[in-house]
Design a protein around this motif. Structure first.
Motif, PDB file in Angstrom:
ATOM      1  N   ASP A  66       0.859  -1.043   0.198  1.00 23.71           N
ATOM      2  CA  ASP A  66      -0.072  -0.083   0.063  1.00 23.71           C
ATOM      3  C   ASP A  66       0.979   1.221  -0.173  1.00 23.71           C
ATOM      4  N   ALA A  67       1.111   2.061  -0.943  1.00 20.03           N
ATOM      5  CA  ALA A  67       1.933   3.044  -1.276  1.00 20.03           C
ATOM      6  C   ALA A  67       1.602   4.184  -0.278  1.00 20.03           C
ATOM      7  N   GLY A  68       0.348   4.075   0.270  1.00 22.15           N
ATOM      8  CA  GLY A  68      -0.058   5.187   1.249  1.00 22.15           C
ATOM      9  C   GLY A  68      -0.014   5.036   2.527  1.00 22.15           C
ATOM     10  N   ALA A  69       0.725   3.743   2.877  1.00 24.08           N
ATOM     11  CA  ALA A  69       1.029   3.213   4.378  1.00 24.08           C
ATOM     12  C   ALA A  69       2.051   3.429   4.921  1.00 24.08           C
ATOM     13  N   GLY A  70       2.345   3.542   6.162  1.00 21.25           N
ATOM     14  CA  GLY A  70       3.821   3.641   6.611  1.00 21.25           C
ATOM     15  C   GLY A  70       4.514   2.520   6.917  1.00 21.25           C
ATOM     16  N   GLY A  71       5.435   2.497   7.843  1.00 24.27           N
ATOM     17  CA  GLY A  71       6.276   1.337   8.064  1.00 24.27           C
ATOM     18  C   GLY A  71       6.994   0.720   7.029  1.00 24.27           C
ATOM     19  N   ALA A 129      14.838  -3.033   2.031  1.00 25.18           N
ATOM     20  CA  ALA A 129      13.811  -2.690   2.987  1.00 25.18           C
ATOM     21  C   ALA A 129      13.661  -3.762   3.914  1.00 25.18           C
ATOM     22  N   ARG A 130      13.427  -5.163   3.562  1.00 26.40           N
ATOM     23  CA  ARG A 130      12.894  -6.296   4.340  1.00 26.40           C
ATOM     24  C   ARG A 130      14.239  -6.090   5.297  1.00 26.40           C
ATOM     25  N   ARG A 131      15.282  -6.278   4.743  1.00 28.05           N
ATOM     26  CA  ARG A 131      16.338  -6.291   5.680  1.00 28.05           C
ATOM     27  C   ARG A 131      16.570  -5.283   6.851  1.00 28.05           C
ATOM     28  N   ILE A 132      16.278  -4.166   6.497  1.00 19.90           N
ATOM     29  CA  ILE A 132      16.256  -2.985   7.453  1.00 19.90           C
ATOM     30  C   ILE A 132      15.239  -3.261   8.480  1.00 19.90           C
ATOM     31  N   ALA A 133      14.115  -3.611   7.972  1.00 20.33           N
ATOM     32  CA  ALA A 133      12.834  -3.882   8.860  1.00 20.33           C
ATOM     33  C   ALA A 133      13.238  -5.101   9.970  1.00 20.33           C
ATOM     34  N   GLN A 134      14.269  -5.979   9.307  1.00 18.60           N
ATOM     35  CA  GLN A 134      14.269  -7.206  10.384  1.00 18.60           C
ATOM     36  C   GLN A 134      15.306  -6.788  11.213  1.00 18.60           C
ATOM     37  N   ASP A 135      16.197  -5.941  10.916  1.00 14.49           N
ATOM     38  CA  ASP A 135      17.448  -5.521  11.664  1.00 14.49           C
ATOM     39  C   ASP A 135      17.073  -4.454  12.703  1.00 14.49           C
TER      40      ASP A 135
END
Length: 189
Positions: A66-71, A129-135
């Motif tokens: 969702d391009a309008g969502a955060g996170g 982005a996946r790695r940043i979120a995990q770390d």
């Protein structure tokens, strides 16, 4: 000719998505099978069908793009903005007009060709982005922006907007042996 070019872009994008999933130890065969169904101009929208398979396997079953969502979505948006800028610079440097796209077309979009040509490279932002979120979590903070800004290095130094380079990355899962993007680790040099 434009429709055939768009078909190549879609095939390359799905190949790259398959390589990203494979590097994570996830099944890529369904994506590879979808490639066989991509038609000239992708009139059957295999790109969207591939996305429906790719996103839950890449980011988890609860994830929704969702391009309008955060996170995590905001991290992806930032990464895609970096890729778009790098691709637009490459398009202009090649002497092409960035507003004349293969598939994306909108009079208000001055970067339609960049949007088209960046499609196969989106997984670079996805993996980072996946790695940043995990770390570190999914905040779009200074450190996350710094990592995602390094994607321009991949586009300009490692990747070429040419079939052999696109498929070479898809087949190996790395840009080259000199320390390019490691899809399994989601790292950017």
């Amino acid at each position: 000719m434009m429709k055939q070019a768009w078909k190549k872009v879609v095939v390359a994008k799905i190949e790259m998505q398959a390589a990203a999933l494979l590097s994570l130890g996830k099944a890529a065969a369904p994506l590879r099978m979808m490639i066989r169904s991509v038609t000239s101009g992708d009139t059957t929208n295999i790109e969207a069908q591939a996305a429906r398979y790719y996103w839950p396997h890449m980011m988890g079953p609860e994830f929704r793009r969702d391009a309008g969502a955060g996170g995590l979505n905001a991290l992806l948006n930032y990464g895609y903005t970096v890729l778009r800028a790098a691709t637009a610079r490459a398009v202009v440097a090649a002497g092409l007009h960035p507003s004349i796209g293969l598939h994306h077309s909108n009079r208000c979009n001055a970067f339609a060709l960049a949007d088209d040509l960046m499609e196969p490279f989106r997984l670079l932002a996805d993996c980072a982005a996946r790695r940043i979120a995990q770390d570190r979590g999914d905040a779009v903070d200074f450190d996350a922006k710094l990592v995602l800004a390094r994607l321009t290095r991949i586009i300009h130094e490692k990747a070429r907007l040419h079939d052999t380079a696109v498929f070479g990355v898809a087949e190996t899962g790395k840009t080259d042996s000199s320390g390019g993007l490691d899809l399994a680790k989601g790292t950017v040099p």
